[in-house]
Write a protein that holds these residues in place. Sequence first.
Motif, PDB file in Angstrom:
ATOM      1  N   THR A  63       0.495  -1.176  -0.117  1.00  0.00           N
ATOM      2  CA  THR A  63      -0.155   0.104  -0.117  1.00  0.00           C
ATOM      3  C   THR A  63       0.567   1.015   0.279  1.00  0.00           C
ATOM      4  O   THR A  63       1.848   1.674   0.375  1.00  0.00           O
ATOM      5  N   ARG A  73       4.844   3.708  -4.780  1.00  0.00           N
ATOM      6  CA  ARG A  73       4.951   4.798  -5.455  1.00  0.00           C
ATOM      7  C   ARG A  73       6.202   3.698  -6.722  1.00  0.00           C
ATOM      8  O   ARG A  73       6.882   3.463  -6.636  1.00  0.00           O
ATOM      9  N   THR A  75      -3.239  -1.808  -2.171  1.00  0.00           N
ATOM     10  CA  THR A  75      -4.139  -1.065  -2.128  1.00  0.00           C
ATOM     11  C   THR A  75      -3.348   0.407  -2.492  1.00  0.00           C
ATOM     12  O   THR A  75      -2.097   0.697  -2.161  1.00  0.00           O
ATOM     13  N   ASN A  76      -4.230   1.504  -2.948  1.00  0.00           N
ATOM     14  CA  ASN A  76      -3.513   3.155  -3.127  1.00  0.00           C
ATOM     15  C   ASN A  76      -1.905   2.939  -3.482  1.00  0.00           C
ATOM     16  O   ASN A  76      -1.272   3.995  -2.861  1.00  0.00           O
ATOM     17  N   ASN A  77      -1.905   1.947  -3.909  1.00  0.00           N
ATOM     18  CA  ASN A  77      -0.354   2.574  -4.918  1.00  0.00           C
ATOM     19  C   ASN A  77      -0.426   3.441  -6.448  1.00  0.00           C
ATOM     20  O   ASN A  77      -1.934   3.459  -6.692  1.00  0.00           O
ATOM     21  N   GLY A 114       0.317  -1.908 -14.515  1.00  0.00           N
ATOM     22  CA  GLY A 114       0.091  -1.098 -13.022  1.00  0.00           C
ATOM     23  C   GLY A 114       0.384  -2.359 -12.368  1.00  0.00           C
ATOM     24  O   GLY A 114       1.258  -2.624 -11.851  1.00  0.00           O
ATOM     25  N   ILE A 122      -7.724  -5.934  -4.972  1.00  0.00           N
ATOM     26  CA  ILE A 122      -6.725  -4.885  -5.645  1.00  0.00           C
ATOM     27  C   ILE A 122      -7.940  -3.970  -5.800  1.00  0.00           C
ATOM     28  O   ILE A 122      -8.986  -3.809  -6.502  1.00  0.00           O
ATOM     29  N   ASN A 182      -6.071   1.194  -6.822  1.00  0.00           N
ATOM     30  CA  ASN A 182      -4.372   1.820  -7.042  1.00  0.00           C
ATOM     31  C   ASN A 182      -4.917   3.029  -8.631  1.00  0.00           C
ATOM     32  O   ASN A 182      -6.134   3.111  -9.111  1.00  0.00           O
ATOM     33  N   SER A 183      -3.913   3.881  -9.011  1.00  0.00           N
ATOM     34  CA  SER A 183      -3.949   4.345  -9.365  1.00  0.00           C
ATOM     35  C   SER A 183      -2.943   4.642 -10.710  1.00  0.00           C
ATOM     36  O   SER A 183      -1.626   4.349  -9.867  1.00  0.00           O
ATOM     37  N   SER A 184      -3.396   4.219 -11.922  1.00  0.00           N
ATOM     38  CA  SER A 184      -2.079   4.368 -13.558  1.00  0.00           C
ATOM     39  C   SER A 184      -2.204   5.266 -13.813  1.00  0.00           C
ATOM     40  O   SER A 184      -3.264   5.891 -13.871  1.00  0.00           O
ATOM     41  N   ASN A 199     -10.141   1.479  -8.753  1.00  0.00           N
ATOM     42  CA  ASN A 199      -9.305   1.869  -9.407  1.00  0.00           C
ATOM     43  C   ASN A 199      -9.243   2.945 -10.563  1.00  0.00           C
ATOM     44  O   ASN A 199     -10.078   2.781 -11.020  1.00  0.00           O
TER      45      ASN A 199
END
Length: 703
Positions: free
Chosen positions: A500, A503, A534-536, A544, A560, A563-565, A597
């Motif tokens: 978590t 980056r 989570t929250n990567n 991702g 999962i 998360n942000s890609s 996500n």
Amino acid sequence: MSQLFYLPFRPVFNSRGLPSGGAKVYFYLTGTTTLATVYADGALTTPLANPVSADALGQLPDIYMPDAVIYRVRIVDRKGLPLGSDIDPYYPGQAVAIVPSLPELLAPGGAGLIGYQAPFTSSVVRTQADRNADQLNVFDFIPVALHAAILGRTVNNNIAQGKQLATYIQNAIDAAALQRRRLHFPAGLYNIAPAQKFIAEAGEIWRCFAIRSNMDLYGEAGASLRIVNGFSTDAAIEFMSMFGANGPDANFKAPGGSVSLDGQDLHDVSLYGLEMDMNGQNNPISPNRAMGVYTLYNQAQIHVTGTPGGRAARIYGAKAINCRFVNCPGVSCVVMGQSNVVDSGLGGDWLLDGSKFLNNGLDTNDHSTGYGWANRVTVINCEFTNDRQFNGTGGLVAFEVHGSATYFAGNVVQNYFQGMWIDGNFSETVQGIIIEGNRFTKIGAFGILYFGVSGSIAPVTQTNIVNNTIEFDDLPQPGIDRKIGIGSTGNYSQVDGLITGNRVASTGTTVASAGVSFAAGVIAAQKHDKMVITNNVFDRTTFGVTLATNNIAGLGTFTIKGNSSFNLTPAGVFGVACGIGVSSGTAVIDHLILADNLCLDDRLSGPRCAFGIRLEAKITRLELANNRARGMQSADYAEVNTEILERTDSKFLGVDASWYKVNGVQVVSARGAAVPDAATDADTRSTLNTLLARVRTHGLIAS
């Protein structure tokens, strides 16, 4: 009137503070050698013999002298040797102090004759001997003739002299450890060579110094221990360490009795501020390097090992603070334990704090700087840096975790093939690992990678990988088609992990990369399970998150979420970029949760991300909720050849359109058109009514 003659101490003491039995006191007229009368009574009626003799305990009789006479006083021991200088003039009633001579000050015990008071109003007077007892200096054990060269940092590559200096230092270490005192190293260059052998798990090994319990070494800034040139050569390679200890197997006998066995577990070992230079540039170990063949000798600065067939050495309570570990040519800098024997046990309570590991692994292809074969290991605020990227030699792995309760935080890792390796051991379950707030930069292949040493021990559990930054270089590495920030490629299972707040970033397109990637191994009973991702944030990687099974082993439960890609980019052999990609063989994923996500691509031209989420897998239970995508070239969400037994809230919220499947039947296309497309107005109304009925039946919209 008469005065009683007195010393500040009675009986008479010599300059070392011992009673001087048989001492004599001579009384002369001042400025002469003419004996002057002294008396046994205050009325000055009974003269004493002159000189006046002390008894066997140094006790003097009462001595009286007239006020009007000025004396010269000389005190000698029973051999007639002076106890200090003559007192001249001596006035009756004056106290007499024995002043030591220069030879006495320089003799053993001379420091006890010198007083010292710290420059503070509340301080007390102590002897220099008392102050010296607070600490030992390694120069106390090194001949004075060598001090100037050490302090002047003179390079000396004489192996015999290097061995002798190492022996002097070992004597100092042993004396300090025996008294549980700190040993100070003045700033300077100590040119050393291994002077003793001991048994390691791989056989005999040289070492400069044996590690002792209660060893406490303190280096002033600039104190450097350096292996001399040429102890190991291509023509005659030598297995060696700087500080070494082996296992406590008292029944193991060294061949011919020539090799040391330490015979005990160790405790309370401390190194502060020392530079430990293995001088690997001038002590090679791989003569066949040109053919790609490398020697796997540790050549460690700190090497805790076992014995063949024995159990591992164990240290309880070891720390290296603000030290420098440089130029190791071999496999490791710090080996906290080492054994391939099942149930051999681990030591614990290690601390590496503020230390630098610079340019190591110079002549081997398998260098792990820190080998954490111990429990309760803390590594904080350290730097693991090589000047160049791994290219067959150099930094393969910065730190390997093999024990429970490892805490790796606030460290910097640069120019390594792999940042960290999380693994088990042959003795006990590994659990409770925290990897937090580190920066891994210019990473060649893997940031943090789970592996698995054996299936005989329970899987690694309760890992927390939190708030780390992982940045890939764009250099190709043999056999690597995809670089991985965090994940597993091994055969043995990892369970109950939290990933978590991390980056993961990439800057090039030569080699593909993934933020998080878990692939099943080839052992059916080994299954990664209960992993939360989570929250990567994944920035310009190719993928991702990726999951993959095969025809042998599946995966358990994966969450999962959040998360942000951003601007994922095709690279290398992978022409399609994807936010979350799931693929499988015939083995299934038990439970997959995809929620909240985001996959965003805001580039207007050039290669872009193809899919927000793409599933091509067998999944027993799938949960989808509130995932979003924008700017995808192919689809926000896609399923290809999926087999999903159970779905929960199976919807995808895209910016461009909504896309639904109900019981595996596609009801709305990726672009929002009804399926099948209606040919006439009547067909349109009929098809829409049918679709609305399906959607209401499954609770996707209100009735």
